[in-house]
Every structure is written in C-alpha cells, then in structure tokens.
Write a protein that holds these residues in place. Structure first.
Motif, PDB file in Angstrom:
ATOM      1  N   UNK A   1       0.871  -1.179   0.000  1.00 20.36           N
ATOM      2  CA  UNK A   1       0.000   0.000   0.000  1.00 20.36           C
ATOM      3  C   UNK A   1       0.903   1.222   0.000  1.00 20.36           C
ATOM      4  N   UNK A   2       0.998   1.925  -1.131  1.00 21.65           N
ATOM      5  CA  UNK A   2       1.955   3.021  -1.279  1.00 21.65           C
ATOM      6  C   UNK A   2       1.696   4.163  -0.313  1.00 21.65           C
ATOM      7  N   UNK A   3       0.415   4.483  -0.068  1.00 29.21           N
ATOM      8  CA  UNK A   3       0.090   5.590   0.822  1.00 29.21           C
ATOM      9  C   UNK A   3       0.471   5.257   2.264  1.00 29.21           C
ATOM     10  N   UNK A   4       0.161   4.030   2.684  1.00 32.38           N
ATOM     11  CA  UNK A   4       0.530   3.610   4.029  1.00 32.38           C
ATOM     12  C   UNK A   4       2.052   3.578   4.175  1.00 32.38           C
ATOM     13  N   UNK A   5       2.723   3.059   3.164  1.00 30.33           N
ATOM     14  CA  UNK A   5       4.167   2.988   3.194  1.00 30.33           C
ATOM     15  C   UNK A   5       4.781   4.384   3.237  1.00 30.33           C
ATOM     16  N   UNK A   6       4.132   5.343   2.518  1.00 33.99           N
ATOM     17  CA  UNK A   6       4.604   6.735   2.491  1.00 33.99           C
ATOM     18  C   UNK A   6       4.565   7.335   3.896  1.00 33.99           C
ATOM     19  N   UNK A   7       3.415   7.191   4.570  1.00 35.71           N
ATOM     20  CA  UNK A   7       3.269   7.749   5.916  1.00 35.71           C
ATOM     21  C   UNK A   7       4.204   7.044   6.916  1.00 35.71           C
ATOM     22  N   UNK A   8       4.387   5.728   6.724  1.00 37.78           N
ATOM     23  CA  UNK A   8       5.252   4.965   7.619  1.00 37.78           C
ATOM     24  C   UNK A   8       6.697   5.451   7.508  1.00 37.78           C
ATOM     25  N   UNK A   9       7.134   5.697   6.297  1.00 38.98           N
ATOM     26  CA  UNK A   9       8.505   6.157   6.089  1.00 38.98           C
ATOM     27  C   UNK A   9       8.708   7.577   6.618  1.00 38.98           C
ATOM     28  N   UNK A  10       7.646   8.407   6.593  1.00 39.38           N
ATOM     29  CA  UNK A  10       7.736   9.783   7.118  1.00 39.38           C
ATOM     30  C   UNK A  10       7.572   9.816   8.625  1.00 39.38           C
ATOM     31  N   UNK A  11       7.385   8.595   9.230  1.00 46.31           N
ATOM     32  CA  UNK A  11       7.222   8.466  10.683  1.00 46.31           C
ATOM     33  C   UNK A  11       6.017   9.260  11.177  1.00 46.31           C
ATOM     34  N   UNK A  12       4.946   9.220  10.374  1.00 50.67           N
ATOM     35  CA  UNK A  12       3.710   9.935  10.714  1.00 50.67           C
ATOM     36  C   UNK A  12       3.130   9.396  12.026  1.00 50.67           C
ATOM     37  N   UNK A  13       2.724  10.319  12.878  1.00 45.62           N
ATOM     38  CA  UNK A  13       2.130   9.926  14.153  1.00 45.62           C
ATOM     39  C   UNK A  13       3.144   9.678  15.251  1.00 45.62           C
ATOM     40  N   UNK A  14       4.424   9.932  14.979  1.00 45.20           N
ATOM     41  CA  UNK A  14       5.464   9.743  15.985  1.00 45.20           C
ATOM     42  C   UNK A  14       6.157  11.067  16.263  1.00 45.20           C
ATOM     43  N   UNK A  15       7.004  11.113  17.259  1.00 44.88           N
ATOM     44  CA  UNK A  15       7.729  12.332  17.603  1.00 44.88           C
ATOM     45  C   UNK A  15       8.743  12.713  16.530  1.00 44.88           C
ATOM     46  N   UNK A  16       9.098  11.759  15.717  1.00 46.74           N
ATOM     47  CA  UNK A  16      10.077  12.040  14.665  1.00 46.74           C
ATOM     48  C   UNK A  16       9.438  12.659  13.406  1.00 46.74           C
ATOM     49  N   UNK A  17       8.092  12.735  13.383  1.00 43.26           N
ATOM     50  CA  UNK A  17       7.392  13.276  12.199  1.00 43.26           C
ATOM     51  C   UNK A  17       7.588  14.780  12.139  1.00 43.26           C
ATOM     52  N   UNK A  18       7.889  15.304  10.938  1.00 39.94           N
ATOM     53  CA  UNK A  18       8.081  16.749  10.726  1.00 39.94           C
ATOM     54  C   UNK A  18       7.552  17.125   9.353  1.00 39.94           C
ATOM     55  N   UNK A  19       6.693  18.191   9.294  1.00 41.74           N
ATOM     56  CA  UNK A  19       6.124  18.631   8.013  1.00 41.74           C
ATOM     57  C   UNK A  19       5.610  20.066   8.155  1.00 41.74           C
ATOM     58  N   UNK A  20       5.572  20.776   7.008  1.00 41.70           N
ATOM     59  CA  UNK A  20       4.997  22.123   7.046  1.00 41.70           C
ATOM     60  C   UNK A  20       3.484  22.024   7.141  1.00 41.70           C
ATOM     61  N   UNK A  21       2.798  23.150   7.194  1.00 43.83           N
ATOM     62  CA  UNK A  21       1.347  23.164   7.436  1.00 43.83           C
ATOM     63  C   UNK A  21       0.579  22.466   6.335  1.00 43.83           C
ATOM     64  N   UNK A  22       0.947  22.757   5.111  1.00 41.78           N
ATOM     65  CA  UNK A  22       0.222  22.158   3.979  1.00 41.78           C
ATOM     66  C   UNK A  22       0.452  20.654   3.929  1.00 41.78           C
ATOM     67  N   UNK A  23       1.705  20.249   4.077  1.00 39.30           N
ATOM     68  CA  UNK A  23       2.027  18.813   4.033  1.00 39.30           C
ATOM     69  C   UNK A  23       1.356  18.073   5.173  1.00 39.30           C
ATOM     70  N   UNK A  24       1.289  18.717   6.317  1.00 33.96           N
ATOM     71  CA  UNK A  24       0.655  18.080   7.466  1.00 33.96           C
ATOM     72  C   UNK A  24      -0.825  17.849   7.206  1.00 33.96           C
ATOM     73  N   UNK A  25      -1.487  18.839   6.564  1.00 33.49           N
ATOM     74  CA  UNK A  25      -2.917  18.684   6.238  1.00 33.49           C
ATOM     75  C   UNK A  25      -3.127  17.551   5.243  1.00 33.49           C
ATOM     76  N   UNK A  26      -2.248  17.517   4.247  1.00 36.03           N
ATOM     77  CA  UNK A  26      -2.363  16.463   3.230  1.00 36.03           C
ATOM     78  C   UNK A  26      -2.107  15.075   3.847  1.00 36.03           C
ATOM     79  N   UNK A  27      -1.088  14.991   4.713  1.00 39.06           N
ATOM     80  CA  UNK A  27      -0.769  13.701   5.352  1.00 39.06           C
ATOM     81  C   UNK A  27      -1.924  13.247   6.240  1.00 39.06           C
ATOM     82  N   UNK A  28      -2.560  14.202   6.916  1.00 40.32           N
ATOM     83  CA  UNK A  28      -3.695  13.857   7.781  1.00 40.32           C
ATOM     84  C   UNK A  28      -4.841  13.288   6.956  1.00 40.32           C
ATOM     85  N   UNK A  29      -5.022  13.906   5.782  1.00 39.23           N
ATOM     86  CA  UNK A  29      -6.082  13.399   4.894  1.00 39.23           C
ATOM     87  C   UNK A  29      -5.744  11.981   4.422  1.00 39.23           C
TER      88      UNK A  29
END
Length: 482
Positions: free
Chosen positions: A176-204
């Motif tokens: 699953x490319x989208x799941x793999x994308x978020x996993x590699x960006x460490x989404x939902x962890x303390x190591x996750x970092x993104x600007x406002x727009x990217x954060x909104x898109x990742x949340x979606x």
C-alpha cells in the motif's frame, strides 16, 4: 551368543605375532643368501686370478689380477654401503619393534587400570544416583525444570510462527503506497516533521488509509517476535538458575561418595592411554617408513646396484676374461678344467641364489605389507576401545574368515576394518544422564572426547560434561567403551 571384543582383539594380535615371526625368518633368509652370493663371488675372483697368472704374460696376468681385485674392492665397497644401510634399517626396525612391545605392555597395563577405575566409577555412580533421586528438593527442581523446558519449547514454536508472519505479512502492508509513504515519514510519531500544507495532506491520507488502525496492527506484527524473545530469555535465565541448583546437589553428593575424585582419576588414566596410542601411532609410521626403505633397497634397480653395474661394465668391455676361460679349456692340465668347471658351477650357483633371493625378497615384502596392515588394525581396534569389557560382536561375526580372505587376496585390510567397525557394539550401562544443566555449563561433546562429568536422571548430559552413561555418543575418547 555374542563374541567379546577382547576375543577378537586377541585373534588379531595372535595373527600379528605370527606374521612378525614369518617376517623375521624370511629377513634372515635374505641376509643368508646375500652372504652366500658374496662368498661365491670372492671364490670366483680368486680362480680367475690363478688362471691369469698361469696362462698369460706376467704383466697382463698381474694387471688382470690387480684389476679384478680393484674392481672387486670397488664393487664390494658399494655393496658394503648397501649392506650397512640394510643393517641400519634392520636395527631400526628391531628397535622399533622393541619400543612397540614396551608401549603395548604399558597400554595393556593402562587399559587394565582404566577398566578397574570404570568399575569403581559405575559402582559409586549407582550410590550417587540412589541418594540424589530420593531427595525431595532435587525432585522438585527436576519437576520445575521439566515445566520450564515445556515453556521454552512453546515459546520457540511461537517465535518461529511470529517470524514467519512478519516475513509473509509485512510485504502486504508495504504494497500500500500511501501507508508505506506515511510509515517512512514516521507519521504519528515524535520524529514526524512537516509544514502546514504537508501536514494537512498527510492527515487526509491517514484518514483515507485508516492509518492509525493499520499502524497499530503493523507495530504489533513486527514487535511480537522481539517480545517473545525477551520472554524466552527470562525463562532461559530461570532455567540456568535451577540448573545450577541441580548441578550443586549432584556435585555435592558426588563429592561425598568420592565419585568426582574417581572421575578425575579416570580421565587422567584415559588421557595417559590416549598418549600411549599416539606414541604407538608414531612408532607404526616409523616402522612403515623403515620397512619401505628396506623394500626399496632390495629392488633390482636401486642406487647401489646401478653404481656397481656401471663400474663392472667399464672393466668388462674387453674379452680378456672370456678368452682366459677358452685358453684354460683348450689346455692339457686337468686342474685347469676343474677350475673352469668350478667357475661355471659358481656362476650357476650365483644365478640360482639370485633367483632364490628375488623370491625371498618378494615374500618378505609381501609379509611386510601384511605386517603394517595388521599393526594398524590392532592399533585402531584398541584406539576405539573395541577390546573393552563392554565391547562385543554378533555371533555371526567371524574374524578368522576375514583374515583367511585377506591372505587369499579376497579382502583388503580396509575391508576387514570396515566390517569390524560396522559389526562392533557396546553394551549399555545401567546409569543414564540428566537432561538438565548441560545447556548452562556443559563441556561434553557429541564425539568421544574426554569429559570430566557424570550423569543422573534420564536424558542427555549432566552439567560438568556427562560421562559414564550410554555407549556410543559422549564420554571419553579412551573411555567410551569403559
């Protein structure tokens, strides 16, 4: 009814002794023939010298006689070197034989001591087993160890299954490319970092892929083997503590009855026996080397023979000697005819003796090969403890048939040994081994190497090494048959 290993061993040693006697006799015969040939050669030279002085001019006669003497002396020097080397090799073989006899005597005495110590060990082991198995604490520890063993087995099976699940199911998540994308960006962890727009898109994206639930399942999948491994380490640590407690009881009771001391003495004797086997092996290799050199020495084209022939040919290019025989035949005096007849008789005798020498040497070399084969058979038999009191062969095994077949050329020494090795068995002992402690501090091996330990209970080996139970697996290299 079975055949004892000691009986087969005795048969092999008797045959070895018989071959040694035959070899000694035939070697003496070869030396005697060589001496006779040498004596006839001297007589032949003397006759030639006398005839030369009687029939030829003085200078030529003296020349022939002196030359014959000179050539004879040169040839004799060459053959003297050969005889000296033969004598040296025969002396070395005699010394090797004497050394082997002394080593065999020491080996026999050491083996007897080992048998006696093994009997003492087994007797003490029964007493130790009896007391240990009657102790409530020991019984409780063994019961707990069995429970832990079951838990370890279950955990290992669960670990295997968990690792297999990781191997099979992880790719499904990653596909699953989208799941793999978020996993590699460490989404939902303390190591996750993104600007406002990217954060909104990742949340979606996370909402669309149901990321939180899938991430929880993914984390549980990949972390489960590690959790099981940690649990297994804890259980194994518990087992080691219990195993040490079991070992302590076993060692204390063993010390009380003197079994530990007996086992150490047994090992010391067994090591001494190993050293003797090593010394015998070295002795056999040296004997084989000496006998091979002796065999090569008596080949027709050895270095001494070639040197002598070269010197003789350089002198016998002329026809003086044959002419001298013709002159003597044509002369009137009957004494001269007798001299010529004696020379021809000597030549005939030398040829016959050389033929006998060839046959004797051929027989000696054949016996030498047999001697080396049986020396190795006897040594290998003893090295593997096949002559011990617990060693036996089935009633169908007939070592005499194999030896007859060997002498007839139907079997090789390797065939005999393979048959011995395949047919030989060890009688089991009453004692068995503890199935615990070995994982924590065992020094035993799956071969027949030395071990200073002992065993109680019913399974594999005791913590100090496992030594006196069972027949073919662990135990002593010099002692597995004892």
């Amino acid at each position: 009814m079975s055949i004892s290993g000691s009986r087969v061993y005795s048969t092999l040693k008797d045959k070895l002794s018989s071959i040694e006697g035959e070899y000694t006799n035939i070697s003496s015969r070869v030396n005697k023939i060589e001496s006779e040939i040498d004596g006839l050669g001297n007589e032949r030279e003397s006759i030639y010298g006398d005839l030369a002085i009687f029939y030829l001019p003085e200078l030529e006669a003296d020349s022939i006689k002196n030359t014959l003497k000179e050539v004879r002396e040169n040839v004799q020097k060459i053959f003297a070197k050969k005889q000296e080397r033969r004598s040296e090799l025969e002396n070395l073989l005699d010394q090797s034989k004497q050394e082997k006899s002394e080593l065999d005597k020491k080996l026999g005495e050491t083996t007897k001591f080992l048998e006696e110590k093994a009997s003492q060990r087994d007797s003490l082991a029964k007493e130790v087993n009896k007391e240990i198995k009657s102790g409530e604490k020991y019984i409780s520890l063994i019961s707990n160890l069995k429970t832990i063993d079951d838990q370890i087995a279950q955990n290992k099976n669960r670990m295997d299954q968990a690792n297999e699940d990781v191997k099979v199911k992880t790719p499904d998540y990653r596909r699953n490319n989208l799941f793999s994308y978020l996993l590699d960006r460490k989404y939902g962890t303390n190591q996750y970092s993104a600007n406002t727009l990217s954060a909104k898109l990742d949340k979606w994206v996370a909402r669309v892929t149901n990321f939180d639930v899938n991430k929880s399942n993914y984390d549980q999948l990949v972390s489960f083997p590690k959790m099981l491994e940690e649990d297994l380490d804890k259980i194994t640590s518990q087992k080691e503590k219990l195993s040490k407690a079991v070992s302590k009881i076993e060692e204390d009771v063993s010390d009380k009855y003197g079994l530990t001391k007996t086992l150490n003495e047994f090992e010391s004797i067994a090591k001494k026996r190993d050293k003797l086997h090593g010394a015998i092996e070295t002795n056999l290799n040296k004997s084989k080397e000496y006998s091979t050199d002796l065999k090569n020495l008596d080949q027709e084209k050895d270095e001494y023979h070639l040197e002598a022939i070269t010197k003789l040919k350089s002198y016998l290019k002329g026809t003086t000697l044959s002419d001298l025989k013709d002159i003597a035949r044509k002369s009137d005096p009957s004494n001269d005819d007798k001299c010529v007849s004696r020379m021809e008789e000597i030549d005939l005798n030398i040829r016959e003796l050389k033929d006998k020498s060839k046959e004797a040497i051929k027989e000696r070399d054949k016996l030498n090969d047999q001697l080396n084969d049986f020396k190795k058979l006897v040594n290998d038999f003893s090295r593997k403890d096949y002559e011990s009191s617990r060693s036996y062969f089935p009633s169908s095994f007939n070592i005499d048939d194999y030896m007859i077949g060997y002498l007839a050329g139907r079997y090789s020494s390797r065939d005999i040994w393979n048959s011995i090795d395949n047919e030989q068995k060890f009688k089991p002992r009453e004692e068995s081994h503890s199935s615990y402690s070995s994982s924590s501090s065992s020094s035993s091996s799956s071969s027949s190497s030395h071990s200073s330990g002992f065993g109680f209970g019913g399974g594999s080996s005791f913590s100090s090494g496992g030594g006196f139970g069972g027949g073919g697996g662990g135990g002593f290299s010099s002692g597995k048959g004892f």
